[in-house]
Design a protein around this motif. Structure first.
Motif, PDB file in Angstrom:
ATOM      1  N   ARG A   1     -12.443 -14.608  23.109  1.00  0.00           N
ATOM      2  CA  ARG A   1     -11.365 -14.238  22.196  1.00  0.00           C
ATOM      3  C   ARG A   1     -11.731 -14.614  20.764  1.00  0.00           C
ATOM      4  O   ARG A   1     -12.631 -15.414  20.529  1.00  0.00           O
ATOM      5  CB  ARG A   1     -10.051 -14.925  22.586  1.00  0.00           C
ATOM      6  CG  ARG A   1     -10.059 -16.438  22.337  1.00  0.00           C
ATOM      7  CD  ARG A   1      -8.765 -17.085  22.790  1.00  0.00           C
ATOM      8  NE  ARG A   1      -8.753 -18.527  22.480  1.00  0.00           N
ATOM      9  CZ  ARG A   1      -7.814 -19.365  22.885  1.00  0.00           C
ATOM     10  NH1 ARG A   1      -6.808 -18.939  23.645  1.00  0.00           N
ATOM     11  NH2 ARG A   1      -7.871 -20.648  22.543  1.00  0.00           N
ATOM     12  N   GLN A   2     -11.015 -14.016  19.820  1.00  0.00           N
ATOM     13  CA  GLN A   2     -11.138 -14.365  18.415  1.00  0.00           C
ATOM     14  C   GLN A   2      -9.979 -15.300  18.064  1.00  0.00           C
ATOM     15  O   GLN A   2      -8.815 -14.902  18.117  1.00  0.00           O
ATOM     16  CB  GLN A   2     -11.106 -13.115  17.536  1.00  0.00           C
ATOM     17  CG  GLN A   2     -12.296 -12.202  17.710  1.00  0.00           C
ATOM     18  CD  GLN A   2     -13.572 -12.834  17.202  1.00  0.00           C
ATOM     19  OE1 GLN A   2     -13.606 -13.471  16.150  1.00  0.00           O
ATOM     20  NE2 GLN A   2     -14.657 -12.660  17.957  1.00  0.00           N
ATOM     21  N   ALA A   3     -10.289 -16.538  17.729  1.00  0.00           N
ATOM     22  CA  ALA A   3      -9.258 -17.525  17.408  1.00  0.00           C
ATOM     23  C   ALA A   3      -9.101 -17.643  15.903  1.00  0.00           C
ATOM     24  O   ALA A   3     -10.074 -17.840  15.178  1.00  0.00           O
ATOM     25  CB  ALA A   3      -9.623 -18.876  18.009  1.00  0.00           C
ATOM     26  N   VAL A   4      -7.861 -17.538  15.417  1.00  0.00           N
ATOM     27  CA  VAL A   4      -7.570 -17.644  13.986  1.00  0.00           C
ATOM     28  C   VAL A   4      -7.109 -19.064  13.684  1.00  0.00           C
ATOM     29  O   VAL A   4      -6.067 -19.494  14.179  1.00  0.00           O
ATOM     30  CB  VAL A   4      -6.477 -16.638  13.573  1.00  0.00           C
ATOM     31  CG1 VAL A   4      -6.149 -16.780  12.090  1.00  0.00           C
ATOM     32  CG2 VAL A   4      -6.918 -15.216  13.895  1.00  0.00           C
ATOM     33  N   PRO A   5      -7.855 -19.815  12.890  1.00  0.00           N
ATOM     34  CA  PRO A   5      -7.431 -21.179  12.536  1.00  0.00           C
ATOM     35  C   PRO A   5      -6.081 -21.167  11.832  1.00  0.00           C
ATOM     36  O   PRO A   5      -5.797 -20.290  11.017  1.00  0.00           O
ATOM     37  CB  PRO A   5      -8.543 -21.664  11.594  1.00  0.00           C
ATOM     38  CG  PRO A   5      -9.718 -20.799  11.904  1.00  0.00           C
ATOM     39  CD  PRO A   5      -9.149 -19.467  12.280  1.00  0.00           C
TER      40      PRO A   5
END
Length: 276
Positions: free
Chosen positions: A229-233
């Motif tokens: 997945r692409q995790a957004v801080p």
């Protein structure tokens, strides 16, 4: 620890640990040195002159050595005044420079404190979030850790034949946590793992067990990639970085502002006029 390296930091101690005039609530007198009161706030100021690991400690843990330090500093200051050290032109120049530094640093800090608003941090976060590469790829993986390659290859064959990964991890993995979590590592970023493991996990297809085991300093890993997945801080995660960025912008703007209208002449090291 009693003296906290007083000898090597005498000047800083005198500057930061001598009694302050500001009154604070619940600021009791903690010592009297030749008639001069030392208050709890003086100990707090002295603690702020220490290395970071001491600044983070509760004041109570450092109370006695800090009190010794402040008393020593007050006695040294009194002796310096008695000997009229302040009349020395070199000392007066140092005092003037110290005063200039305090004024300059206070101006900068006040600008930073005033300009670093929640709205400014949110704006900086939104701008950072819009940049390419802001979202970080994360992998959810499971692994079985064994001591040798032959055992790892045998486990891969069992898994390819339909064996349950979590069950084998609990039975065969030498990773202590596998007994309870079945080898499940959850989601992680690339830099959270040793390079050999990360390189394999981030290039392996989702839902597949690696065809070959991966060797690291811990042993041999059999890896199953569960998801990517692409995790957004979040803003909270990025806040320290954002505060530094906003502070730099504020300082740069302040420097630009004070340059406006200023008359500046530059000279060479020998004092001759500098030509642009």
């Amino acid at each position: 620890m009693r003296r906290l390296a007083l000898a090597s930091t005498a000047l800083a101690a005198l500057a930061l640990a001598t009694p302050v005039m500001a009154q604070q609530p619940a600021d009791p007198v903690v010592a009297i040195v030749n008639g001069t009161q030392i208050k709890k706030s003086d100990l707090v100021a002295a603690q702020q002159a220490l290395p970071d690991q001491y600044r983070q400690m509760p004041l109570e843990m450092l109370y006695d050595p800090l009190l010794d330090r402040v008393i020593d500093s007050q006695l040294l200051l009194a002796q310096a005044q008695k000997q009229k050290i302040g009349d020395d032109p070199k000392v007066q120049a140092e005092i003037a420079r110290a005063k200039d530094n305090v004024l300059r640093d206070s101006l900068v800090q006040q600008a930073i404190d005033k300009g670093t608003t929640p709205e400014k941090l949110q704006q900086a976060y939104n701008e950072m979030k819009a940049q390419p590469g802001f979202a970080a790829e994360e992998v959810h993986a499971m692994h079985i850790l064994v001591a040798d390659e032959a055992t790892a290859n045998a486990l891969i064959k069992q898994l390819q034949g339909g064996a349950d990964f979590a069950t084998l991890a609990k039975e065969k993995s030498i990773d202590p946590s596998a007994k309870t979590n079945g080898g499940d590592l959850g989601y992680f970023k690339r830099d959270a793992m040793v390079p050999e493991f990360a390189d394999a996990a981030f290039t392996q297809d989702v839902g597949k067990v690696g065809a070959t085991p991966v060797k690291s300093q811990f042993g041999w890993h059999v890896i199953l990639v569960v998801d990517k997945r692409q995790a957004v801080p979040t803003l909270a995660e990025k806040e320290p970085e954002l505060r530094e960025q906003v502070a730099r912008e504020i300082v740069n703007a302040l420097v630009t502002e004070v340059h406006q209208g200023a008359k500046i002449q530059r000279f060479n090291a020998d004092g001759t006029p500098k030509t642009e």
